[in-house]
Design a protein around this motif. Structure first.
Motif, mmCIF file in Angstrom:
data_model
loop_
_atom_site.group_PDB
_atom_site.id
_atom_site.type_symbol
_atom_site.label_atom_id
_atom_site.label_comp_id
_atom_site.label_asym_id
_atom_site.label_seq_id
_atom_site.Cartn_x
_atom_site.Cartn_y
_atom_site.Cartn_z
ATOM 1 N N SER A 219 16.137 38.496 4.322
ATOM 2 C CA SER A 219 14.991 39.001 3.556
ATOM 3 C C SER A 219 13.849 37.990 3.524
ATOM 4 N N ALA A 220 14.191 36.681 3.536
ATOM 5 C CA ALA A 220 13.136 35.658 3.508
ATOM 6 C C ALA A 220 12.247 35.759 4.745
ATOM 7 N N VAL A 221 12.846 36.156 5.861
ATOM 8 C CA VAL A 221 12.066 36.336 7.101
ATOM 9 C C VAL A 221 10.992 37.402 6.889
ATOM 10 N N VAL A 222 11.380 38.499 6.218
ATOM 11 C CA VAL A 222 10.407 39.567 5.946
ATOM 12 C C VAL A 222 9.307 39.039 5.024
ATOM 13 N N TYR A 223 9.714 38.321 3.957
ATOM 14 C CA TYR A 223 8.728 37.756 3.019
ATOM 15 C C TYR A 223 7.797 36.788 3.757
ATOM 16 N N LEU A 224 8.384 35.924 4.590
ATOM 17 C CA LEU A 224 7.594 34.900 5.304
ATOM 18 C C LEU A 224 6.551 35.546 6.202
ATOM 19 N N LEU A 225 6.990 36.526 7.004
ATOM 20 C CA LEU A 225 6.081 37.139 7.966
ATOM 21 C C LEU A 225 5.029 38.026 7.299
ATOM 22 N N ARG A 226 5.317 38.442 6.056
ATOM 23 C CA ARG A 226 4.317 39.240 5.329
ATOM 24 C C ARG A 226 3.461 38.361 4.428
ATOM 25 N N GLY A 227 3.577 37.036 4.597
ATOM 26 C CA GLY A 227 2.758 36.124 3.788
ATOM 27 C C GLY A 227 3.213 36.039 2.349
ATOM 28 N N GLY A 228 4.493 36.309 2.098
ATOM 29 C CA GLY A 228 5.012 36.330 0.720
ATOM 30 C C GLY A 228 5.685 35.042 0.276
ATOM 31 N N ILE A 229 5.635 33.997 1.084
ATOM 32 C CA ILE A 229 6.233 32.717 0.662
ATOM 33 C C ILE A 229 5.129 31.663 0.613
ATOM 34 N N ASP A 230 4.922 31.098 -0.557
ATOM 35 C CA ASP A 230 3.902 30.062 -0.752
ATOM 36 C C ASP A 230 4.539 28.697 -0.457
ATOM 37 N N PRO A 231 4.155 28.058 0.661
ATOM 38 C CA PRO A 231 4.802 26.778 0.995
ATOM 39 C C PRO A 231 4.505 25.681 -0.020
ATOM 40 N N TYR A 232 3.329 25.768 -0.673
ATOM 41 C CA TYR A 232 2.957 24.744 -1.656
ATOM 42 C C TYR A 232 3.874 24.775 -2.887
ATOM 43 N N VAL A 233 4.357 25.949 -3.235
ATOM 44 C CA VAL A 233 5.282 26.054 -4.374
ATOM 45 C C VAL A 233 6.723 25.887 -3.893
ATOM 46 N N ALA A 234 7.023 26.472 -2.741
ATOM 47 C CA ALA A 234 8.404 26.443 -2.230
ATOM 48 C C ALA A 234 8.877 25.014 -1.933
ATOM 49 N N GLY A 235 7.990 24.171 -1.370
ATOM 50 C CA GLY A 235 8.396 22.816 -0.977
ATOM 51 C C GLY A 235 8.915 21.984 -2.135
ATOM 52 N N PRO A 236 8.064 21.697 -3.135
ATOM 53 C CA PRO A 236 8.540 20.861 -4.249
ATOM 54 C C PRO A 236 9.731 21.478 -4.989
ATOM 55 N N THR A 237 9.701 22.815 -5.153
ATOM 56 C CA THR A 237 10.787 23.461 -5.896
ATOM 57 C C THR A 237 12.110 23.330 -5.140
ATOM 58 N N ALA A 238 12.076 23.567 -3.829
ATOM 59 C CA ALA A 238 13.314 23.501 -3.032
ATOM 60 C C ALA A 238 13.876 22.072 -2.998
ATOM 61 N N VAL A 239 12.997 21.092 -2.875
ATOM 62 C CA VAL A 239 13.475 19.697 -2.880
ATOM 63 C C VAL A 239 14.132 19.385 -4.229
ATOM 64 N N GLY A 240 13.482 19.828 -5.325
ATOM 65 C CA GLY A 240 14.052 19.613 -6.662
ATOM 66 C C GLY A 240 15.402 20.289 -6.809
ATOM 67 N N VAL A 241 15.515 21.512 -6.312
ATOM 68 C CA VAL A 241 16.785 22.249 -6.406
ATOM 69 C C VAL A 241 17.889 21.508 -5.639
ATOM 70 N N PHE A 242 17.547 21.024 -4.452
ATOM 71 C CA PHE A 242 18.546 20.325 -3.624
ATOM 72 C C PHE A 242 19.059 19.068 -4.330
ATOM 73 N N VAL A 243 18.130 18.253 -4.826
ATOM 74 C CA VAL A 243 18.532 17.008 -5.514
ATOM 75 C C VAL A 243 19.323 17.356 -6.783
ATOM 76 N N GLY A 244 18.859 18.392 -7.502
ATOM 77 C CA GLY A 244 19.542 18.809 -8.724
ATOM 78 C C GLY A 244 20.957 19.300 -8.462
ATOM 79 N N ALA A 245 21.130 20.059 -7.384
ATOM 80 C CA ALA A 245 22.464 20.577 -7.045
ATOM 81 C C ALA A 245 23.421 19.432 -6.709
ATOM 82 N N MET A 246 22.889 18.402 -6.022
ATOM 83 C CA MET A 246 23.745 17.244 -5.701
ATOM 84 C C MET A 246 24.118 16.498 -6.977
ATOM 85 N N ALA A 247 23.131 16.324 -7.870
ATOM 86 C CA ALA A 247 23.406 15.631 -9.134
ATOM 87 C C ALA A 247 24.401 16.441 -9.969
ATOM 88 N N GLY A 248 24.237 17.761 -9.973
ATOM 89 C CA GLY A 248 25.123 18.624 -10.747
ATOM 90 C C GLY A 248 26.564 18.532 -10.291
#
Lengths: 281, 125
Positions: A219-248
């Motif tokens: 589904s992300a492919v559909v969102y991406l190709l339709r301009g539905g993923i904001d890289p400016y928001v996705a980048g910091p949030t995804a990095v935070g989620v990754f570090v948080g999941a490791m800490a958790g």
């Protein structure tokens, strides 16, 4: 600058909570971005799908190394979750955001109730492995053993999944849910595999995690190709989620998860109420 | 006809290969996203309330070299989205090599669905 750091911090919190409570994180990220940062619902879903892929890929590698996830069963059900995700990804752009918010509120309420009642449910016993305890005497094997069925092919040590048709239908629904609401769908897939298909809980959890990445990617492919993923928001949030999941995952042994779960149920119930208000406009 | 079936086990080495792929893909993807996020934060602009540039594959390499935040973020997103799909492709190949046609067909079906998603996204985008 501060907003970027706040997004990473929010992602970190969602990653820690998700890891401690066994959730993919999507159920936390969509409310975080919509209620906390004022993003549109569809935009939040696009970002959430990326975060879900991050947590799934990171955890699935470990599950496979430890031979906990059932790759065969995962690949069978992925055909249906990915199909559902494709369908949901297309429908998501047709539905009003208020409808999506209402659906999310229902999902949150369901999640809160499930978590509050966790531990009470018991699985139906798994079907025995083909041949184990069957009526064919061991000293009189058939000359030409039957070809293995699909259930045999996806069986694991000590269990043979049952109700494959129900599993396929449920997986299709989980895929649609994932694409519409930006969640991994584990809240549907784990009970489906464990309670309906008779897969051991640990295997069901690991296999669901394995499947989430592909489901969300479809589904992300559909969102991406339709301009539905904001890289400016996705980048910091995804990095935070990754570090948080490791800490958790490191904190899990030191924290009283029961107390955390009760806190989480309260937070999620409150978020469900806010989402309902949003849906009602 | 399908190959020999051992309950739960994938063909030898496939799970280990996939585990390595997932770990590597996640690290590379997160690394790219982290660099992009740092460039974004260092640039001082707020990520919210602004329009974002559409993905332009032709300009991606030049933009990476020019240290444009959006390019690093897009590259990270592409790697992250591709990682689970490469996992399916690796598994499909592994099952096909082991002669397990049924499992290989399932993997191919998943990849077909993703290809349809790409086509649908491109048609609608």
């Amino acid at each position: 600058m501060i907003v970027g750091l706040l997004l990473a911090a929010g992602g970190f919190g969602a990653g820690v909570f998700g890891s401690l409570l066994g959730l993919g994180g999507g159920i936390l990220i969509v409310p975080l971005l919509t209620v906390g940062f004022g993003l549109g619902f569809r935009e939040a879903v696009g970002v959430s799908l990326v975060c879900v892929i991050v947590t799934s890929s990171a955890a699935a590698g470990v599950f496979l190394e430890r031979h906990v996830a059932n790759l065969r069963l995962g690949m069978l059900l992925e055909v249906f979750t990915a199909s559902g995700a494709l369908l949901g990804g297309l429908v998501a752009f047709l539905l009003p955001e208020r409808v999506l918010a209402a659906l999310f509120a229902i999902l949150l309420a369901y999640t809160a109730i499930s978590m509050a009642r966790r531990g009470r449910a018991t699985a139906s016993p798994a079907a025995p492995l083909r041949g184990a305890g069957s009526s064919v005497p061991a000293d009189d094997p058939p000359d030409d053993p039957p070809a293995p069925t699909l259930a045999d092919v996806v069986a694991g040590p000590g269990y043979r999944p049952r109700h494959l048709v129900a599993g396929a239908g449920g997986s299709l629904g989980a895929g649609i849910l994932s694409a519409l609401l930006g969640v991994g769908g584990g809240i549907v897939k784990v009970p489906l595999m464990h309670l309906v298909m008779g897969v051991p809980l640990k295997v069901a959890t690991a296999t669901s995690n394995l499947m989430i990445g592909v489901t969300a990617a479809a589904s992300a492919v559909v969102y991406l190709l339709r301009g539905g993923i904001d890289p400016y928001v996705a980048g910091p949030t995804a990095v935070g989620v990754f570090v948080g999941a490791m800490a958790g995952s490191r904190l899990a042994a030191r924290i009283e998860v029961r107390v955390l779960r009760l806190l989480f149920v309260g937070v999620i119930a409150l978020t469900a109420a806010q989402m309902t208000l949003r849906a009602l406009g | 006809m399908s190959g020999p079936v051992s309950p739960g086990a994938a063909p030898a080495g496939v799970e280990a290969r996939i585990a390595r792929l997932l770990t590597l893909g996640t690290r590379v993807g997160i690394g790219l996203l982290a660099v992009g996020s740092l460039l974004l934060v260092a640039g001082g602009a707020s990520p919210l309330g602004r329009s974002w540039p559409r993905l332009d594959p032709a300009a991606l390499l030049a933009d990476l070299v020019a240290l444009r935040a959006a390019a690093w973020l897009w590259a990270g997103l592409i790697v992250m989205l591709s990682t689970p799909l490469l996992r399916v492709a690796t598994a499909t190949l592994g099952f096909a090599r082991a002669g397990e046609r049924r499992m290989a067909a399932l993997g191919a079906a998943v990849l077909l669905v993703v290809a349809l998603a790409v086509a649908a996204g491109m048609a609608a985008g």
